[in-house]
Write a protein that holds these residues in place. Structure first.
Motif, mmCIF file in Angstrom:
data_model
loop_
_atom_site.group_PDB
_atom_site.id
_atom_site.type_symbol
_atom_site.label_atom_id
_atom_site.label_comp_id
_atom_site.label_asym_id
_atom_site.label_seq_id
_atom_site.Cartn_x
_atom_site.Cartn_y
_atom_site.Cartn_z
ATOM 1 N N LEU A 1 0.876 -1.335 -0.014
ATOM 2 C CA LEU A 1 0.018 0.318 -0.244
ATOM 3 C C LEU A 1 0.977 1.430 -0.096
ATOM 4 O O LEU A 1 0.397 2.519 -0.444
ATOM 5 C CB LEU A 1 -0.785 0.443 0.686
ATOM 6 N N HIS A 2 2.100 1.409 0.158
ATOM 7 C CA HIS A 2 2.840 2.141 1.381
ATOM 8 C C HIS A 2 1.958 3.531 1.742
ATOM 9 O O HIS A 2 2.305 4.272 1.434
ATOM 10 C CB HIS A 2 3.154 2.883 -0.786
ATOM 11 N N GLY A 3 2.297 3.160 2.611
ATOM 12 C CA GLY A 3 1.215 4.044 3.399
ATOM 13 C C GLY A 3 -0.063 3.113 3.990
ATOM 14 O O GLY A 3 -0.579 1.569 3.999
ATOM 15 N N ALA A 4 -0.600 4.329 5.416
ATOM 16 C CA ALA A 4 -2.084 3.977 5.857
ATOM 17 C C ALA A 4 -2.841 4.668 5.527
ATOM 18 O O ALA A 4 -1.982 6.072 5.920
ATOM 19 C CB ALA A 4 -1.481 2.914 7.488
ATOM 20 N N ILE A 5 -3.699 4.939 5.739
ATOM 21 C CA ILE A 5 -4.950 5.271 6.321
ATOM 22 C C ILE A 5 -4.416 6.501 8.112
ATOM 23 O O ILE A 5 -4.846 5.824 8.718
ATOM 24 C CB ILE A 5 -5.937 5.885 6.357
ATOM 25 N N SER A 6 -4.302 8.127 7.447
ATOM 26 C CA SER A 6 -4.071 8.499 8.777
ATOM 27 C C SER A 6 -4.311 9.953 8.796
ATOM 28 O O SER A 6 -3.793 10.822 8.340
ATOM 29 C CB SER A 6 -2.554 8.172 9.185
ATOM 30 N N PRO A 7 -5.959 10.098 8.896
ATOM 31 C CA PRO A 7 -6.890 11.888 8.533
ATOM 32 C C PRO A 7 -5.867 12.703 9.781
ATOM 33 O O PRO A 7 -5.423 13.685 9.335
ATOM 34 C CB PRO A 7 -7.579 11.340 9.439
ATOM 35 N N VAL A 8 -5.120 12.332 10.319
ATOM 36 C CA VAL A 8 -4.517 13.234 11.296
ATOM 37 C C VAL A 8 -3.290 14.009 10.436
ATOM 38 O O VAL A 8 -2.423 14.941 11.083
ATOM 39 C CB VAL A 8 -3.526 13.052 12.597
ATOM 40 N N GLN B 1 -9.007 -15.441 -4.709
ATOM 41 C CA GLN B 1 -9.802 -15.809 -3.578
ATOM 42 C C GLN B 1 -10.137 -15.284 -1.788
ATOM 43 O O GLN B 1 -11.185 -15.528 -1.692
ATOM 44 C CB GLN B 1 -10.144 -17.358 -3.910
ATOM 45 N N GLU B 2 -8.921 -15.564 -1.833
ATOM 46 C CA GLU B 2 -8.889 -14.232 -0.498
ATOM 47 C C GLU B 2 -7.556 -13.159 -0.169
ATOM 48 O O GLU B 2 -6.930 -13.181 -0.840
ATOM 49 C CB GLU B 2 -7.899 -15.732 0.484
ATOM 50 N N LEU B 3 -8.374 -12.854 0.847
ATOM 51 C CA LEU B 3 -7.465 -10.510 0.957
ATOM 52 C C LEU B 3 -6.918 -10.961 2.247
ATOM 53 O O LEU B 3 -7.916 -11.480 3.439
ATOM 54 C CB LEU B 3 -7.759 -10.018 0.582
ATOM 55 N N ILE B 4 -5.148 -11.733 2.800
ATOM 56 C CA ILE B 4 -4.963 -11.528 3.792
ATOM 57 C C ILE B 4 -4.416 -10.009 4.028
ATOM 58 O O ILE B 4 -3.522 -9.087 3.221
ATOM 59 C CB ILE B 4 -3.905 -12.457 3.931
ATOM 60 N N LEU B 5 -5.342 -9.172 5.143
ATOM 61 C CA LEU B 5 -4.874 -8.113 5.393
ATOM 62 C C LEU B 5 -3.809 -7.750 6.878
ATOM 63 O O LEU B 5 -3.966 -8.611 7.602
ATOM 64 C CB LEU B 5 -5.649 -6.942 5.911
ATOM 65 N N ALA B 6 -2.246 -7.566 6.300
ATOM 66 C CA ALA B 6 -1.377 -7.606 7.354
ATOM 67 C C ALA B 6 -0.757 -6.304 6.903
ATOM 68 O O ALA B 6 0.617 -6.064 7.498
ATOM 69 C CB ALA B 6 -0.327 -9.135 6.502
ATOM 70 N N THR B 7 -2.255 -5.042 7.823
ATOM 71 C CA THR B 7 -1.610 -4.382 8.136
ATOM 72 C C THR B 7 -0.846 -4.475 9.819
ATOM 73 O O THR B 7 -1.670 -4.603 9.814
ATOM 74 C CB THR B 7 -2.573 -2.836 7.701
ATOM 75 N N ASN B 8 -0.607 -3.080 10.034
ATOM 76 C CA ASN B 8 0.466 -2.995 11.164
ATOM 77 C C ASN B 8 -0.849 -2.978 12.117
ATOM 78 O O ASN B 8 -1.910 -2.103 12.070
ATOM 79 C CB ASN B 8 1.342 -1.909 11.097
ATOM 80 N N PRO B 9 -0.436 -3.713 13.754
ATOM 81 C CA PRO B 9 -1.512 -3.375 14.186
ATOM 82 C C PRO B 9 -2.221 -1.750 15.498
ATOM 83 O O PRO B 9 -1.288 -1.621 16.604
ATOM 84 C CB PRO B 9 -1.211 -4.295 14.836
ATOM 85 N N ALA C 1 -7.394 1.109 10.866
ATOM 86 C CA ALA C 1 -8.836 1.738 9.892
ATOM 87 C C ALA C 1 -8.140 1.556 8.764
ATOM 88 O O ALA C 1 -9.404 1.188 7.753
ATOM 89 C CB ALA C 1 -8.223 3.269 10.150
ATOM 90 N N THR C 2 -6.977 1.705 7.581
ATOM 91 C CA THR C 2 -6.942 0.632 6.645
ATOM 92 C C THR C 2 -7.222 -0.433 5.939
ATOM 93 O O THR C 2 -7.880 -1.248 5.506
ATOM 94 C CB THR C 2 -5.383 0.627 6.717
ATOM 95 N N TYR D 1 -10.887 0.028 6.212
ATOM 96 C CA TYR D 1 -11.467 0.360 4.803
ATOM 97 C C TYR D 1 -11.180 -0.554 3.852
ATOM 98 O O TYR D 1 -12.608 -0.814 3.450
ATOM 99 C CB TYR D 1 -10.680 1.667 4.916
ATOM 100 N N ILE D 2 -10.829 -1.517 3.822
ATOM 101 C CA ILE D 2 -10.286 -1.811 2.883
ATOM 102 C C ILE D 2 -11.169 -3.114 2.912
ATOM 103 O O ILE D 2 -11.409 -3.927 1.301
ATOM 104 C CB ILE D 2 -8.915 -2.222 2.532
ATOM 105 N N SER D 3 -11.785 -4.404 4.036
ATOM 106 C CA SER D 3 -12.304 -5.130 4.222
ATOM 107 C C SER D 3 -13.602 -4.070 4.022
ATOM 108 O O SER D 3 -14.645 -5.624 3.009
ATOM 109 C CB SER D 3 -12.133 -4.710 5.854
ATOM 110 N N ARG D 4 -14.229 -3.202 4.165
ATOM 111 C CA ARG D 4 -15.292 -2.745 3.647
ATOM 112 C C ARG D 4 -15.922 -2.722 1.801
ATOM 113 O O ARG D 4 -16.631 -2.960 1.556
ATOM 114 C CB ARG D 4 -16.122 -1.557 4.045
ATOM 115 N N LEU D 5 -14.610 -1.975 1.746
ATOM 116 C CA LEU D 5 -14.754 -2.273 0.082
ATOM 117 C C LEU D 5 -14.701 -3.792 -0.111
ATOM 118 O O LEU D 5 -15.565 -3.541 -1.480
ATOM 119 C CB LEU D 5 -13.631 -0.910 -0.622
#
Length: 198
Positions: free
Chosen positions: A107-114, A137-145, A151-152, A155-159
């Protein structure tokens, strides 16, 4: 303290690196001065070559010297699973594990409104284009905890959920060898959420 201009500029260059404070920058600058000239020239060439010859894979966004990268062009990898990470360093960490045989999307980053970083500032649109290929068939979301990573992922999950693609999130919790007494509340909470039957 006043340094001659060449070493002062070298110290300034080192302070631009993450985690390098003024004292460490001075130590590194003086270390470089004591290196053999051939080693310094080689070091400089390696810096320039890394900057000039590396690019991002047009498929997954990982850092590479060939396009597509070696992971995307490997026909033996599982094309039906994509692991989504924030940074090319995360791909390297996952590959060190030698357990995952699917593909990646950086992704080259994460969602951060701040910080003023929205979904359009990271590689979400490219991910959605890749998911139009019905082999995934599967998307593994491995963004930082952390807040941004969570939030990222949400967001991706909802899309992606309406597409019917299976969406999973890597487990978070206590590290192997860690002690409960030193864990913070969020880590303990995630460990409880991610518990499994033995």
């Amino acid at each position: 303290m006043h340094y001659p201009e060449p070493i002062s500029k070298l110290i300034d260059s080192f302070t631009k690196l993450p985690g390098i404070g003024p004292k460490t920058a001075v130590r590194l600058a003086f270390f470089v001065l004591n290196m053999k000239e051939d080693d310094v020239l080689d070091f400089g060439r390696n810096l320039v070559n890394a900057k000039r010859k590396l690019t991002h894979c047009s498929v997954c966004g990982h850092i590479t010297d060939k396009d597509p990268c070696s992971i995307c062009s490997d026909g033996h990898r599982d094309q039906s699973v994509i692991c989504v990470v924030q940074d090319p360093k995360d791909v390297i960490a996952m590959e060190r594990m030698r357990e995952f045989s699917g593909l990646y999307h950086v992704l080259h980053g994460a969602i951060s409104p701040v910080d003023g970083i929205g979904p359009e500032d990271i590689s979400v649109a490219d991910l959605l284009k890749r998911l139009q290929d019905e082999t995934v068939q599967e998307l593994i979301l491995a963004t930082n905890p952390n807040i941004e990573g969570e939030a990222t992922s949400m967001y991706i999950s909802r899309l992606v959920k309406p597409t019917g693609i299976k969406i999973t999130r890597i487990a978070h919790g206590l590290p192997v060898g860690g002690d409960l007494e030193y864990a913070d509340e969020i880590t303990l909470s995630k460990a409880m959420e991610g518990r499994r039957e033995l």
